[in-house]
Design a protein around this motif. Structure first.
Motif, PDB file in Angstrom:
ATOM      1  N   LEU A 186     -16.865 156.108  84.921  1.00  0.00           N
ATOM      2  CA  LEU A 186     -17.163 154.090  84.764  1.00  0.00           C
ATOM      3  C   LEU A 186     -17.949 154.032  83.192  1.00  0.00           C
ATOM      4  O   LEU A 186     -17.529 152.972  82.775  1.00  0.00           O
ATOM      5  N   ALA A 187     -19.426 154.667  82.497  1.00  0.00           N
ATOM      6  CA  ALA A 187     -19.439 154.025  81.620  1.00  0.00           C
ATOM      7  C   ALA A 187     -18.242 154.375  80.559  1.00  0.00           C
ATOM      8  O   ALA A 187     -18.702 153.572  79.619  1.00  0.00           O
ATOM      9  N   VAL A 188     -18.290 155.366  79.975  1.00  0.00           N
ATOM     10  CA  VAL A 188     -16.619 155.382  79.498  1.00  0.00           C
ATOM     11  C   VAL A 188     -15.633 154.501  79.251  1.00  0.00           C
ATOM     12  O   VAL A 188     -15.440 154.186  78.231  1.00  0.00           O
TER      13      VAL A 188
ATOM     14  N   ARG B 140     -25.093 155.479  81.123  1.00  0.00           N
ATOM     15  CA  ARG B 140     -25.921 154.746  79.898  1.00  0.00           C
ATOM     16  C   ARG B 140     -24.979 154.065  79.098  1.00  0.00           C
ATOM     17  O   ARG B 140     -24.757 154.816  77.677  1.00  0.00           O
ATOM     18  N   ILE B 141     -25.209 153.079  78.625  1.00  0.00           N
ATOM     19  CA  ILE B 141     -24.467 152.274  77.177  1.00  0.00           C
ATOM     20  C   ILE B 141     -25.765 151.055  77.162  1.00  0.00           C
ATOM     21  O   ILE B 141     -26.356 150.626  77.212  1.00  0.00           O
ATOM     22  N   ILE B 142     -25.897 151.696  76.038  1.00  0.00           N
ATOM     23  CA  ILE B 142     -26.522 150.910  74.976  1.00  0.00           C
ATOM     24  C   ILE B 142     -25.395 150.028  73.883  1.00  0.00           C
ATOM     25  O   ILE B 142     -24.878 151.294  73.413  1.00  0.00           O
ATOM     26  N   ILE B 143     -25.842 148.848  74.161  1.00  0.00           N
ATOM     27  CA  ILE B 143     -25.005 147.626  72.827  1.00  0.00           C
ATOM     28  C   ILE B 143     -25.866 146.788  71.977  1.00  0.00           C
ATOM     29  O   ILE B 143     -26.771 146.600  72.145  1.00  0.00           O
ATOM     30  N   GLU B 144     -25.409 147.890  70.716  1.00  0.00           N
ATOM     31  CA  GLU B 144     -26.657 148.001  69.907  1.00  0.00           C
ATOM     32  C   GLU B 144     -26.373 146.116  69.212  1.00  0.00           C
ATOM     33  O   GLU B 144     -24.751 146.328  68.696  1.00  0.00           O
ATOM     34  N   ASN B 145     -27.418 145.635  68.735  1.00  0.00           N
ATOM     35  CA  ASN B 145     -26.775 144.135  67.303  1.00  0.00           C
ATOM     36  C   ASN B 145     -25.743 143.857  67.919  1.00  0.00           C
ATOM     37  O   ASN B 145     -24.753 142.866  67.373  1.00  0.00           O
ATOM     38  N   THR B 146     -25.654 143.058  68.922  1.00  0.00           N
ATOM     39  CA  THR B 146     -25.124 142.284  70.028  1.00  0.00           C
ATOM     40  C   THR B 146     -25.004 140.882  69.546  1.00  0.00           C
ATOM     41  O   THR B 146     -26.225 139.851  69.148  1.00  0.00           O
ATOM     42  N   PRO B 147     -24.128 140.290  69.066  1.00  0.00           N
ATOM     43  CA  PRO B 147     -23.420 138.774  68.563  1.00  0.00           C
ATOM     44  C   PRO B 147     -24.709 137.785  69.542  1.00  0.00           C
ATOM     45  O   PRO B 147     -23.997 137.848  70.698  1.00  0.00           O
ATOM     46  N   LEU B 148     -25.561 137.521  69.229  1.00  0.00           N
ATOM     47  CA  LEU B 148     -26.121 136.177  70.396  1.00  0.00           C
ATOM     48  C   LEU B 148     -24.464 135.480  71.534  1.00  0.00           C
ATOM     49  O   LEU B 148     -24.940 135.381  72.381  1.00  0.00           O
ATOM     50  N   LYS B 149     -23.813 134.784  70.009  1.00  0.00           N
ATOM     51  CA  LYS B 149     -22.628 133.715  70.340  1.00  0.00           C
ATOM     52  C   LYS B 149     -21.961 134.811  71.089  1.00  0.00           C
ATOM     53  O   LYS B 149     -20.946 134.487  72.671  1.00  0.00           O
ATOM     54  N   LEU B 150     -22.032 136.461  71.404  1.00  0.00           N
ATOM     55  CA  LEU B 150     -20.765 136.988  72.390  1.00  0.00           C
ATOM     56  C   LEU B 150     -21.783 137.880  73.284  1.00  0.00           C
ATOM     57  O   LEU B 150     -20.562 137.727  73.926  1.00  0.00           O
ATOM     58  N   LYS B 151     -22.709 137.422  73.775  1.00  0.00           N
ATOM     59  CA  LYS B 151     -24.021 137.389  74.805  1.00  0.00           C
ATOM     60  C   LYS B 151     -23.233 137.820  76.038  1.00  0.00           C
ATOM     61  O   LYS B 151     -22.696 138.403  76.959  1.00  0.00           O
ATOM     62  N   PRO B 152     -22.636 135.932  76.796  1.00  0.00           N
ATOM     63  CA  PRO B 152     -22.692 135.662  77.875  1.00  0.00           C
ATOM     64  C   PRO B 152     -21.157 136.024  77.838  1.00  0.00           C
ATOM     65  O   PRO B 152     -21.106 136.521  78.982  1.00  0.00           O
ATOM     66  N   GLU B 153     -20.385 135.953  77.113  1.00  0.00           N
ATOM     67  CA  GLU B 153     -18.676 136.423  77.392  1.00  0.00           C
ATOM     68  C   GLU B 153     -18.995 138.229  77.482  1.00  0.00           C
ATOM     69  O   GLU B 153     -17.702 138.582  78.290  1.00  0.00           O
ATOM     70  N   LEU B 154     -19.481 138.604  77.267  1.00  0.00           N
ATOM     71  CA  LEU B 154     -19.938 140.303  76.832  1.00  0.00           C
ATOM     72  C   LEU B 154     -20.478 140.948  78.430  1.00  0.00           C
ATOM     73  O   LEU B 154     -20.006 141.650  78.701  1.00  0.00           O
ATOM     74  N   VAL B 155     -21.495 139.735  78.664  1.00  0.00           N
ATOM     75  CA  VAL B 155     -22.230 140.369  79.772  1.00  0.00           C
ATOM     76  C   VAL B 155     -21.479 140.087  81.272  1.00  0.00           C
ATOM     77  O   VAL B 155     -20.604 140.758  82.428  1.00  0.00           O
ATOM     78  N   GLY B 156     -20.123 138.830  81.124  1.00  0.00           N
ATOM     79  CA  GLY B 156     -19.597 138.595  82.007  1.00  0.00           C
ATOM     80  C   GLY B 156     -18.505 139.815  81.895  1.00  0.00           C
ATOM     81  O   GLY B 156     -17.720 139.844  83.023  1.00  0.00           O
ATOM     82  N   LEU B 157     -17.976 140.193  80.733  1.00  0.00           N
ATOM     83  CA  LEU B 157     -16.950 141.703  81.231  1.00  0.00           C
ATOM     84  C   LEU B 157     -17.513 142.598  81.403  1.00  0.00           C
ATOM     85  O   LEU B 157     -17.032 142.921  82.895  1.00  0.00           O
ATOM     86  N   ILE B 158     -19.085 142.928  81.385  1.00  0.00           N
ATOM     87  CA  ILE B 158     -19.587 143.876  82.342  1.00  0.00           C
ATOM     88  C   ILE B 158     -19.081 143.640  83.759  1.00  0.00           C
ATOM     89  O   ILE B 158     -18.716 144.603  83.878  1.00  0.00           O
ATOM     90  N   LYS B 159     -19.725 143.383  84.145  1.00  0.00           N
ATOM     91  CA  LYS B 159     -20.232 142.616  85.142  1.00  0.00           C
ATOM     92  C   LYS B 159     -17.925 141.992  86.145  1.00  0.00           C
ATOM     93  O   LYS B 159     -17.987 142.492  87.558  1.00  0.00           O
ATOM     94  N   SER B 160     -17.857 142.028  85.701  1.00  0.00           N
ATOM     95  CA  SER B 160     -15.910 141.821  85.009  1.00  0.00           C
ATOM     96  C   SER B 160     -15.389 142.907  86.025  1.00  0.00           C
ATOM     97  O   SER B 160     -15.060 143.790  87.106  1.00  0.00           O
TER      98      SER B 160
END
Length: 112
Positions: free
Chosen positions: A77-79, A24-44
């Motif tokens: 995988l989470a680590v 389980r990964i919790i990502i806090e205070n994610t800047p709004l402008k980085l969310k799409p890139e972050l979600v893309g990285l996670i999926k990739s």
């Protein structure tokens, strides 16, 4: 693998079916402008991990305000994913907690 009614269920499928996870990964205070890139990285990252090992699966990504919650079928995988996020974005702090046995669940927390 578990057998059920003559069918074999793989361990990853059983975890997902039973609404369980090992990472389980919790990502806090994610800047709004980085969310799409972050979600893309996670999926990739999860897709590539699955291609190497079919037991490494992304179960869910949930966005709740500035927080992103990610669950995986494998604790390793989470680590690895947490370390990849920190490496890519350089800014977030990383905390990894693994409760004592018999739990296999690992908790990864990143804070921007």
């Amino acid at each position: 693998m578990k057998k059920r009614s003559g069918l074999t269920i793989c361990p990853a499928c059983a975890l997902i079916k039973n609404r369980q996870y090992e990472g389980r990964i919790i990502i806090e205070n994610t800047p709004l402008k980085l969310k799409p890139e972050l979600v893309g990285l996670i999926k990739s990252f999860a897709r590539k991990a699955y291609e190497r090992d079919s037991q490494d699966r992304l179960i869910a990504i949930k966005e709740i305000g500035k927080e992103i919650q990610v669950t995986t079928t494998e604790n390793q995988l989470a680590v690895r994913l947490g370390k990849k996020i920190r490496e890519t974005f350089k800014k977030p702090s990383l905390e990894i907690r693994q409760p004592s046995a018999p739990s296999d669940v690992v908790y990864v927390k990143l804070t921007f």
